[in-house]
Design a protein around this motif. Structure first.
Motif, PDB file in Angstrom:
ATOM      1  N   GLY A 109      77.501  73.588  42.472  1.00  0.00           N
ATOM      2  CA  GLY A 109      76.141  73.161  42.749  1.00  0.00           C
ATOM      3  C   GLY A 109      75.804  73.069  44.224  1.00  0.00           C
ATOM      4  N   VAL A 110      76.564  73.764  45.066  1.00  0.00           N
ATOM      5  CA  VAL A 110      76.339  73.704  46.519  1.00  0.00           C
ATOM      6  C   VAL A 110      75.301  74.745  46.913  1.00  0.00           C
ATOM      7  CG1 VAL A 110      77.399  73.889  48.798  1.00  0.00           C
ATOM      8  CG2 VAL A 110      78.693  72.894  46.909  1.00  0.00           C
ATOM      9  N   ASP A 111      74.109  74.274  47.273  1.00  0.00           N
ATOM     10  CA  ASP A 111      73.069  75.165  47.768  1.00  0.00           C
ATOM     11  C   ASP A 111      73.086  75.149  49.299  1.00  0.00           C
ATOM     12  OD1 ASP A 111      71.897  72.726  48.464  1.00  0.00           O
ATOM     13  OD2 ASP A 111      70.251  72.906  47.033  1.00  0.00           O
ATOM     14  N   LEU A 112      72.169  75.843  49.926  1.00  0.00           N
ATOM     15  CA  LEU A 112      72.177  75.965  51.381  1.00  0.00           C
ATOM     16  C   LEU A 112      72.022  74.613  52.078  1.00  0.00           C
ATOM     17  CD1 LEU A 112      72.350  77.818  53.825  1.00  0.00           C
ATOM     18  CD2 LEU A 112      69.875  78.171  53.650  1.00  0.00           C
ATOM     19  N   ALA A 113      71.081  73.807  51.642  1.00  0.00           N
ATOM     20  CA  ALA A 113      70.885  72.492  52.274  1.00  0.00           C
ATOM     21  C   ALA A 113      72.112  71.616  52.070  1.00  0.00           C
ATOM     22  CB  ALA A 113      69.637  71.814  51.706  1.00  0.00           C
ATOM     23  N   GLY A 114      72.674  71.648  50.867  1.00  0.00           N
ATOM     24  CA  GLY A 114      73.878  70.877  50.600  1.00  0.00           C
ATOM     25  C   GLY A 114      75.048  71.370  51.433  1.00  0.00           C
ATOM     26  N   ALA A 115      75.189  72.679  51.572  1.00  0.00           N
ATOM     27  CA  ALA A 115      76.284  73.250  52.367  1.00  0.00           C
ATOM     28  C   ALA A 115      76.223  72.733  53.799  1.00  0.00           C
ATOM     29  CB  ALA A 115      76.216  74.771  52.340  1.00  0.00           C
ATOM     30  N   GLU A 116      75.038  72.687  54.346  1.00  0.00           N
ATOM     31  CA  GLU A 116      74.890  72.196  55.718  1.00  0.00           C
ATOM     32  C   GLU A 116      75.353  70.744  55.825  1.00  0.00           C
ATOM     33  OE1 GLU A 116      71.684  72.273  59.369  1.00  0.00           O
ATOM     34  OE2 GLU A 116      70.923  72.492  57.325  1.00  0.00           O
ATOM     35  N   ARG A 117      74.971  69.914  54.857  1.00  0.00           N
ATOM     36  CA  ARG A 117      75.373  68.498  54.875  1.00  0.00           C
ATOM     37  C   ARG A 117      76.878  68.335  54.641  1.00  0.00           C
ATOM     38  NH1 ARG A 117      70.590  68.270  52.031  1.00  0.00           N
ATOM     39  NH2 ARG A 117      71.624  67.784  50.072  1.00  0.00           N
ATOM     40  N   TYR A 118      77.427  69.093  53.702  1.00  0.00           N
ATOM     41  CA  TYR A 118      78.871  69.009  53.454  1.00  0.00           C
ATOM     42  C   TYR A 118      79.655  69.384  54.708  1.00  0.00           C
ATOM     43  CZ  TYR A 118      78.348  68.570  48.356  1.00  0.00           C
ATOM     44  OH  TYR A 118      78.060  68.135  47.090  1.00  0.00           O
ATOM     45  N   LEU A 119      79.268  70.449  55.360  1.00  0.00           N
ATOM     46  CA  LEU A 119      79.972  70.881  56.576  1.00  0.00           C
ATOM     47  C   LEU A 119      79.835  69.834  57.674  1.00  0.00           C
ATOM     48  CD1 LEU A 119      79.034  74.661  56.452  1.00  0.00           C
ATOM     49  CD2 LEU A 119      81.306  73.668  56.037  1.00  0.00           C
ATOM     50  N   ALA A 120      78.671  69.235  57.770  1.00  0.00           N
ATOM     51  CA  ALA A 120      78.465  68.194  58.783  1.00  0.00           C
ATOM     52  C   ALA A 120      79.329  66.956  58.507  1.00  0.00           C
ATOM     53  CB  ALA A 120      76.990  67.794  58.838  1.00  0.00           C
ATOM     54  N   HIS A 121      79.669  66.740  57.235  1.00  0.00           N
ATOM     55  CA  HIS A 121      80.488  65.587  56.861  1.00  0.00           C
ATOM     56  C   HIS A 121      81.975  65.919  56.793  1.00  0.00           C
ATOM     57  CE1 HIS A 121      77.030  63.122  56.406  1.00  0.00           C
ATOM     58  NE2 HIS A 121      76.625  63.630  55.272  1.00  0.00           N
ATOM     59  N   GLY A 122      82.376  67.071  57.307  1.00  0.00           N
ATOM     60  CA  GLY A 122      83.798  67.360  57.440  1.00  0.00           C
ATOM     61  C   GLY A 122      84.410  68.322  56.459  1.00  0.00           C
ATOM     62  N   ALA A 123      83.613  68.947  55.598  1.00  0.00           N
ATOM     63  CA  ALA A 123      84.179  69.965  54.713  1.00  0.00           C
ATOM     64  C   ALA A 123      84.724  71.111  55.573  1.00  0.00           C
ATOM     65  CB  ALA A 123      83.122  70.498  53.753  1.00  0.00           C
ATOM     66  N   VAL A 124      85.888  71.649  55.186  1.00  0.00           N
ATOM     67  CA  VAL A 124      86.445  72.772  55.941  1.00  0.00           C
ATOM     68  C   VAL A 124      85.786  74.083  55.526  1.00  0.00           C
ATOM     69  CG1 VAL A 124      88.647  71.650  56.403  1.00  0.00           C
ATOM     70  CG2 VAL A 124      88.411  73.078  54.359  1.00  0.00           C
ATOM     71  N   ALA A 125      85.159  74.083  54.355  1.00  0.00           N
ATOM     72  CA  ALA A 125      84.434  75.239  53.823  1.00  0.00           C
ATOM     73  C   ALA A 125      83.632  74.730  52.633  1.00  0.00           C
ATOM     74  CB  ALA A 125      85.405  76.334  53.376  1.00  0.00           C
TER      75      ALA A 125
END
Length: 164
Positions: A109-125
């Protein structure tokens, strides 16, 4: 397995093709034989240990902190936070406090807006599927697919932002 075989042949030995939804030891063996150089599991199954024994990198699925720790102890190279949509970016942010160095990849369920937030919170990918492909795989709008691809490429090219 046919898709893995074809993809591995087309990209050549310099690029690793992965196999997803790998559940069993047999799945690992078949995917590796087809050319997969890394495995992705939806949960902590026997496929994690089989991948480790085969010397293959593995992204092991987990949702809870206990599962994430167990996945790393079992030899997973990174934890696939799945399904990420259940907790969203705020859940990943909460996980970063006790696990600041754990490599986590949100999927589901990772869309573009979510991807940006996940990466900002430390996701490696991030792992993206339906939010990227949309209806294109079933004869849908290819122009919309191209637009979504451009958005993800731009995000990955720009890196992450801490102010998201």
């Amino acid at each position: 397995l046919g898709v893995i075989r074809r993809a591995a042949a087309e990209v050549g030995p310099g690029t690793l093709v992965g196999a997803g939804t790998v559940l069993t030891e047999e799945d690992v063996a078949r995917a590796h034989e087809a050319g997969a150089g890394w495995m992705v599991t939806p949960a902590l199954t026997e496929s994690v240990a089989a991948s480790v024994r085969a010397g293959l990198p593995v992204l092991a699925g987990a949702l809870t902190p206990t599962e994430a720790v167990a996945a790393r102890r079992a030899g997973a190279d990174a934890v696939k936070l799945f399904p990420a949509s259940l907790g969203g970016p705020a859940y990943l942010k909460a996980l970063r406090d006790p696990f600041p160095d754990m490599p986590i990849v949100p999927v589901g369920g990772v869309d573009l807006a979510g991807a940006e937030r996940y990466l900002a919170h430390g996701a490696v990918a991030v792992g993206v599927g339906s939010p990227l492909v949309g209806d294109a795989a079933h004869g849908g709008d290819l122009a919309a697919l191209r637009q979504r691809v451009r958005g993800f490429v731009a995000l990955c090219s720009a890196g992450t932002r801490e102010d998201v």
